[in-house]
Design an enzyme around this catalytic site. Sequence first.
Site, PDB file in Angstrom:
ATOM      1  N   ARG A   1      40.502  30.013 -11.205  1.00 17.80           N
ATOM      2  CA  ARG A   1      40.896  30.230  -9.813  1.00 17.80           C
ATOM      3  C   ARG A   1      41.029  28.907  -9.058  1.00 17.80           C
ATOM      4  O   ARG A   1      41.991  28.715  -8.320  1.00 17.80           O
ATOM      5  CB  ARG A   1      39.913  31.158  -9.101  1.00 17.80           C
TER       6      ARG A   1
ATOM      7  N   ASN B   1      39.476  37.150  -9.088  1.00 19.17           N
ATOM      8  CA  ASN B   1      39.122  37.779 -10.355  1.00 19.17           C
ATOM      9  C   ASN B   1      39.198  39.282 -10.192  1.00 19.17           C
ATOM     10  O   ASN B   1      38.907  39.813  -9.116  1.00 19.17           O
ATOM     11  CB  ASN B   1      37.696  37.404 -10.765  1.00 19.17           C
TER      12      ASN B   1
END
Length: 92
Positions: A18, A36
């Site tokens: 990320r 996520n």
Amino acid sequence: MAQQRILVSGRVQGVGYRDWVVRTAQRSGLTGWVRNLKDGRVEIVASGDEAALGHLVEACREGPPLARVEHVDSDAVPEDRSHKGFTKRFTA
């Protein structure tokens, strides 16, 4: 301007994926978010220039050094201009 939803599967959680997406998207001038998913994938929604979006999709196939990307799906989605910058979101 266009918008893409990108789903990335493989070993993409717990490896800095990320943060890597945020940096990559910001360098390309894209706006949007990354998070996520509970099923182990990473979801990205990015808006911007079509060429920059294409670059992000291709870069996601590689990811950061510790990631092991197995599959990347991307689809155009209706544009949402409410994004300010590019951010990480909580797991969904």
